[in-house]
Write a protein that holds these residues in place. Structure first.
Motif, PDB file in Angstrom:
ATOM      1  N   VAL A  41       0.836  -1.202   0.000  1.00 12.09           N
ATOM      2  CA  VAL A  41       0.000   0.000   0.000  1.00 12.09           C
ATOM      3  C   VAL A  41       0.871   1.252   0.000  1.00 12.09           C
ATOM      4  N   LEU A  42       1.908   1.278   0.806  1.00 13.74           N
ATOM      5  CA  LEU A  42       2.802   2.436   0.837  1.00 13.74           C
ATOM      6  C   LEU A  42       3.508   2.612  -0.504  1.00 13.74           C
ATOM      7  N   GLY A  43       3.950   1.524  -1.092  1.00  8.64           N
ATOM      8  CA  GLY A  43       4.602   1.589  -2.402  1.00  8.64           C
ATOM      9  C   GLY A  43       3.658   2.095  -3.481  1.00  8.64           C
ATOM     10  N   ALA A  44       2.404   1.640  -3.464  1.00  7.51           N
ATOM     11  CA  ALA A  44       1.415   2.115  -4.435  1.00  7.51           C
ATOM     12  C   ALA A  44       1.170   3.615  -4.241  1.00  7.51           C
ATOM     13  N   PHE A  45       1.097   4.060  -3.004  1.00  5.22           N
ATOM     14  CA  PHE A  45       0.902   5.479  -2.731  1.00  5.22           C
ATOM     15  C   PHE A  45       2.060   6.302  -3.288  1.00  5.22           C
ATOM     16  N   VAL A  46       3.290   5.865  -3.034  1.00 10.42           N
ATOM     17  CA  VAL A  46       4.467   6.587  -3.532  1.00 10.42           C
ATOM     18  C   VAL A  46       4.459   6.602  -5.062  1.00 10.42           C
ATOM     19  N   LEU A  47       4.116   5.491  -5.685  1.00 10.76           N
ATOM     20  CA  LEU A  47       4.046   5.411  -7.141  1.00 10.76           C
ATOM     21  C   LEU A  47       3.005   6.387  -7.686  1.00 10.76           C
ATOM     22  N   PHE A  48       1.817   6.414  -7.102  1.00 12.85           N
ATOM     23  CA  PHE A  48       0.776   7.328  -7.561  1.00 12.85           C
ATOM     24  C   PHE A  48       1.210   8.782  -7.407  1.00 12.85           C
TER      25      PHE A  48
END
Length: 60
Positions: A41-48
């Motif tokens: 979830v944190l990685g997806a947030f950073v990617l977005f």
């Protein structure tokens, strides 16, 4: 003898401990642990954030 009403609230009843629910201790069905899900979830947030920042810079 006093005729004034009792203004102190009654003592709350002692709450019984909730029943044990062992199914809550199970690992999540996806990725094997909650830590891995949080990382995803944190990685997806950073990617977005990076993608939207890039789009903002490109079209500003």
């Amino acid at each position: 003898m006093s005729t004034a009403p009792n203004l102190t609230p009654p003592e709350p009843a002692a709450a019984a401990a909730p029943a044990r629910r062992p199914e809550l201790d199970d690992a999540p069905p996806l990725l094997g642990s909650w830590r891995n899900i949080y990382i995803l979830v944190l990685g997806a947030f950073v990617l977005f954030v990076a993608v939207f920042w890039g789009l903002t810079e490109a079209y500003a």
